[in-house]
Scaffold this motif. Structure first.
Motif, PDB file in Angstrom:
ATOM      1  N   MET A   3       0.848  -1.186   0.000  1.00 35.05           N
ATOM      2  CA  MET A   3       0.000   0.000   0.000  1.00 35.05           C
ATOM      3  C   MET A   3       0.895   1.251   0.000  1.00 35.05           C
ATOM      4  O   MET A   3       1.788   1.382   0.840  1.00 35.05           O
ATOM      5  N   PRO A   4       0.652   2.162  -0.920  1.00 36.18           N
ATOM      6  CA  PRO A   4       1.506   3.360  -1.002  1.00 36.18           C
ATOM      7  C   PRO A   4       1.345   4.283   0.209  1.00 36.18           C
ATOM      8  O   PRO A   4       0.269   4.381   0.779  1.00 36.18           O
ATOM      9  N   GLU A  51      15.659   1.123   0.661  1.00 34.35           N
ATOM     10  CA  GLU A  51      15.131  -0.040  -0.058  1.00 34.35           C
ATOM     11  C   GLU A  51      15.274   0.186  -1.553  1.00 34.35           C
ATOM     12  O   GLU A  51      14.577   1.020  -2.133  1.00 34.35           O
ATOM     13  N   SER A  52      16.174  -0.565  -2.165  1.00 36.68           N
ATOM     14  CA  SER A  52      16.482  -0.359  -3.585  1.00 36.68           C
ATOM     15  C   SER A  52      15.302  -0.678  -4.502  1.00 36.68           C
ATOM     16  O   SER A  52      15.206  -0.152  -5.603  1.00 36.68           O
ATOM     17  N   ASP A  53      14.385  -1.533  -4.059  1.00 38.73           N
ATOM     18  CA  ASP A  53      13.231  -1.914  -4.885  1.00 38.73           C
ATOM     19  C   ASP A  53      12.033  -0.989  -4.707  1.00 38.73           C
ATOM     20  O   ASP A  53      10.990  -1.203  -5.326  1.00 38.73           O
ATOM     21  N   ALA A  54      12.151   0.031  -3.868  1.00 33.07           N
ATOM     22  CA  ALA A  54      11.012   0.909  -3.576  1.00 33.07           C
ATOM     23  C   ALA A  54      10.535   1.622  -4.844  1.00 33.07           C
ATOM     24  O   ALA A  54      11.326   1.986  -5.706  1.00 33.07           O
ATOM     25  N   ALA A  89       6.803   0.566  -0.652  1.00 33.28           N
ATOM     26  CA  ALA A  89       8.000  -0.168  -0.239  1.00 33.28           C
ATOM     27  C   ALA A  89       7.669  -1.108   0.908  1.00 33.28           C
ATOM     28  O   ALA A  89       6.652  -0.948   1.584  1.00 33.28           O
ATOM     29  N   LYS A  90       8.556  -2.072   1.112  1.00 34.28           N
ATOM     30  CA  LYS A  90       8.410  -2.985   2.242  1.00 34.28           C
ATOM     31  C   LYS A  90       8.989  -2.364   3.521  1.00 34.28           C
ATOM     32  O   LYS A  90       8.644  -2.768   4.613  1.00 34.28           O
TER      33      LYS A  90
END
Length: 65
Positions: free
Chosen positions: A1-2, A27-30, A45-46
């Protein structure tokens, strides 16, 4: 959820780039979207909301609640 952050210190796309880089170090995947006109940052992001906030503040910007 953003998560939506209101960042009144954003004044240009350079500010946005700085914020994106700061969040990507957490977090590089964000997924990060900066809206310069609305002065908002939307992050998916996680990582915790708090760690993302800290990254934005560490990059020299302020977050308005």
């Amino acid at each position: 959820m953003p998560i939506l952050f209101n960042v009144p210190s954003i004044v240009c796309s350079g500010c946005g780039d700085t914020i994106v880089k700061a969040i990507k170090t957490v977090e590089s995947d964000a997924s990060v979207n900066v809206d310069v006109a609305a002065k908002t940052v939307t992050v998916e992001a996680k990582a915790s909301e708090e760690s993302i906030k800290q990254a934005i503040v560490a990059s020299g910007h302020t977050i308005k609640d």
